[in-house]
Enzyme design. Structure first.
Site, PDB file in Angstrom:
ATOM      1  N   GLU B  46      12.508  60.344   5.607  1.00  0.00           N
ATOM      2  CA  GLU B  46      12.644  60.673   7.023  1.00  0.00           C
ATOM      3  C   GLU B  46      11.641  61.766   7.331  1.00  0.00           C
ATOM      4  OE1 GLU B  46      16.747  61.752   7.587  1.00  0.00           O
ATOM      5  OE2 GLU B  46      17.352  60.027   6.389  1.00  0.00           O
ATOM      6  N   ASP B  57      19.818  71.550  14.305  1.00  0.00           N
ATOM      7  CA  ASP B  57      19.298  72.030  13.030  1.00  0.00           C
ATOM      8  C   ASP B  57      19.600  73.485  12.756  1.00  0.00           C
ATOM      9  OD1 ASP B  57      17.891  69.790  11.758  1.00  0.00           O
ATOM     10  OD2 ASP B  57      16.806  69.748  13.658  1.00  0.00           O
TER      11      ASP B  57
END
Lengths: 400, 256
Positions: B46, B57
């Site tokens: 990814e 995140d």
């Protein structure tokens, strides 16, 4: 709230959109929280017991209704009847408390035990810490590290009210990053926490919910105008726009009155072309920020651009989705005012009317310079906050 | 059938996927890292395209994203870097990032560019299911791009079934409702959640991500899924002193 069901075109639809704008662009981790809110907010807000408690607190705790004041000397200067909607007289000094009162009651109904919020200058943080103290709920406020240094008195206020102030140290360390940190907190605390967003931004249903809580501003204004002028429609309604919550509340009950001209005043900062500006509709493009599709300042690659305004409350790179829709449809005119123009308007209002406005609100006052009147028009300006918090900026600028 | 779908058809267990931020630690490193990862046994990758405001995140991926952006990364730069991807890389590649850069690039252009360079799928955490169905699905499917959805412990069974219906490669099972970079705590609650999802007998295979950082957490995840995804721990390893290739092979040794 009855109007909310009746009038649709400028309001949110069942999918959470205002025309092309809105929606809920959120990661799956936030979906259950936002979905719970979406399913419940209208039901809870429309409950009689909620309305009674909300209205009682607005009256006895916030001090509503806020006056609609005909500013005679200001009117004389500009040649129109200029009314100021005095949100600056609310408890905690701005319109922000209308929303935090509503949301804390809603959070209680949802069984939440912990409240988080983001804040720029600290006004929404103070308003959130205030209602958390009032109701005895835990309060965590995210604030950019740079803003914490710039706004020490508000940080102290929040702490005195029992809130934990957490510095946002990522990105540009200002409001947009504080918002990111609050969203991250919510992701990590999905069950017991309610996020009180301070403006008409964020994923659906936040923009609608916050505008409903702020709509008390225009609801009162209509009644007050009718009593004072014999008609409930003014010719112009003005409000400043950062994310756009005072404007959303000030416009709410006028949006479908086609004869009322709506003017939203953005912060041009040092000038719209200076590279230091927060004039979102002028500089921005359509995109997604903080969970909704709207207009935001961004690079061609879609990275969010850091805005600038002397007024921390307008220093935001986006606007709420309803504003994006009002802008795109042309229902509302979006203009911008520079840092210097707003500070001068703040001084002008102070010396003509004895009211020191928040620099945010002074942006709306400053736009009067660009308007021409026949002499008998009624103009309502939302004086969204008081200037106590801005004294240092005023002192520095005017060498007081 | 794209490379990702083929992988899951042939391999049912022990699948190792690695996430890393494009253009980090240095702007031109993107392809070099992919090559080293394939060599050291990763099953698919990814590649994160950075965004200024990555709300899902934690600090490690935020910092790598910021550094990458400061070094000049954009979606266009990334597609240029991946132009010759398929000359050296055979494992499936996904792009992962937030929706606004995709919107500005244009969804059509984005899907076409993915297909052209040989990207097999995308993970766009803030692209909602409703919007995907209404506005993006056709374009993704026409270009053979698999869209990967996330599932958390709070996702309802009804919604998981819907996600299963819209997915055509795998479902990304979040170990907990959290931002990236936390350590996986395989608590009783987590085991119950993984077992509950396993028992749903979904059409799509499962990959567990968020909080997978080492051999031990990878193995725990493998008990409940076809494999697991490592992100922050790998990005952290990349930021260590020394040659990138050596850091990568040192990190990968524990798994392969």
């Amino acid at each position: 709230m009855t109007t909310h069901d009746k009038i649709m075109s400028y309001f949110v639809n069942e999918k959470g959109y205002y025309g092309d704008f809105g929606g809920a662009y959120i990661p799956e981790m936030l979906y259950p929280n936002v979905e719970e809110l979406r399913q419940q907010y209208l039901g809870i807000i429309n409950e009689l017991s909620f309305q009674e408690e909300f209205k009682a607190l607005l009256k006895d705790y916030v001090g509503r209704p806020s006056p609609l004041y005909l500013a005679k000397r200001l009117s004389q200067k500009y040649g129109a009847n200029i009314f100021l909607k005095r949100e600056d007289l609310n408890h905690t000094g701005a319109h922000k408390i209308n929303n935090t009162i509503g949301q804390i009651l809603l959070a209680e109904k949802l069984g939440k035990k912990r409240i988080i919020a983001e804040t720029g200058a600290g006004q929404h943080g103070v308003a959130t810490a205030t209602v958390c103290a009032l109701r005895g709920l835990e309060c965590v406020v995210y604030m950019g590290e740079i803003d914490i240094k710039r706004q020490a008195p508000n940080v102290a206020r929040m702490k005195m009210l029992g809130a934990t102030v957490v510095p946002a140290t990522s990105g540009s360390k200002t409001l947009k990053d504080a918002t990111n940190e609050a969203m991250r907190d919510w992701i990590n605390n999905p069950v017991d926490t309610h996020y009180i967003i301070g403006s008409v931004v964020g994923p659906h249903p936040y923009p609608d919910m916050v505008s409903i809580f702020q709509s008390v501003i225009s609801e009162e204004t209509k009644k007050q105008l009718l009593a004072q002028t014999g008609k409930d429609e003014p010719d112009y309604v003005l409000a400043c726009v950062g994310g756009g919550s005072n404007a959303a509340g000030m416009f709410y009950h006028f949006i479908n009155d086609e004869n009322v001209k709506l003017i939203a005043v953005e912060a041009a900062g040092m000038g719209v072309s200076s590279g230091y500006s927060a004039a979102t509709t002028y500089l921005g493009k359509e995109g997604v920020l903080h969970g909704s599709r709207s207009i935001l300042m961004q690079t061609p690659d879609g990275q969010v651009v850091e805005p600038h305004s002397v007024s921390a409350g307008l220093d935001y790179p986006g606007i709420g989705p309803q504003h994006a829709h009002l802008f795109k449809t042309g229902r509302c005119e979006y203009v911008s005012i520079t840092d210097d123009e707003s500070l001068n308007a703040g001084l002008l209002l102070t010396q003509l009317e004895g009211i020191i406005p928040a620099i945010e609100s002074a942006h709306a006052i400053a736009h009067l310079e660009y308007m021409t009147f026949k002499g008998d028009e009624n103009v309502v300006i939302c004086l969204s906050g008081r200037g106590d918090k801005d004294m240092e900026t005023y002192m520095k600028h005017f060498k007081l | 059938m794209n490379r990702l779908q083929q992988l899951f058809q042939h391999k049912k267990k022990d699948i190792l996927s690695i996430y890393y931020t494009a253009g980090y630690p240095n702007l031109p490193d993107t392809l070099k890292i992919a090559e080293a990862l394939e060599k050291s046994g990763a099953d698919f990758l990814e590649i994160g395209f950075p965004y200024s405001d990555p709300v899902a995140d934690g600090p490690i991926i935020q910092a790598s994203s910021k550094q990458s952006l400061d070094q000049g990364m954009t979606l266009q730069v990334l597609f240029d870097q991946l132009k010759d991807l398929r000359k050296t890389i055979t494992i499936p590649i996904l792009l992962m990032g937030y929706v606004n850069p995709v919107l500005q690039y244009g969804v059509d252009n984005f899907c076409k560019a993915c297909k052209e360079v040989g990207v097999d799928g995308c993970i766009i955490p803030d692209l909602p299911m409703y919007e995907y169905e209404e506005m993006y699905r056709t374009c993704f499917e026409e270009n053979g791009i698999s869209n990967i959805f996330l599932v958390t412990p709070q996702t309802s069974e009804e919604r998981i079934r819907k996600i299963d219906g819209l997915s055509n490669a795998f479902i990304y099972l979040l170990s907990s409702a959290a931002t990236t970079g936390k350590n996986l705590d395989v608590s009783t609650a987590a085991r119950m959640y993984f077992t509950r999802i396993q028992a749903m007998n979904l059409n799509n295979p499962l990959m567990i991500g968020f909080g997978i950082s080492d051999k031990q957490t990878f193995d725990s995840a493998n008990e409940y899924a076809s494999g697991a995804i490592i992100g922050s721990a790998f990005v952290k390893a990349l930021s260590a002193e020394g040659e990138i290739e050596e850091n990568i092979s040192a990190f990968m040794k524990q798994f392969r």
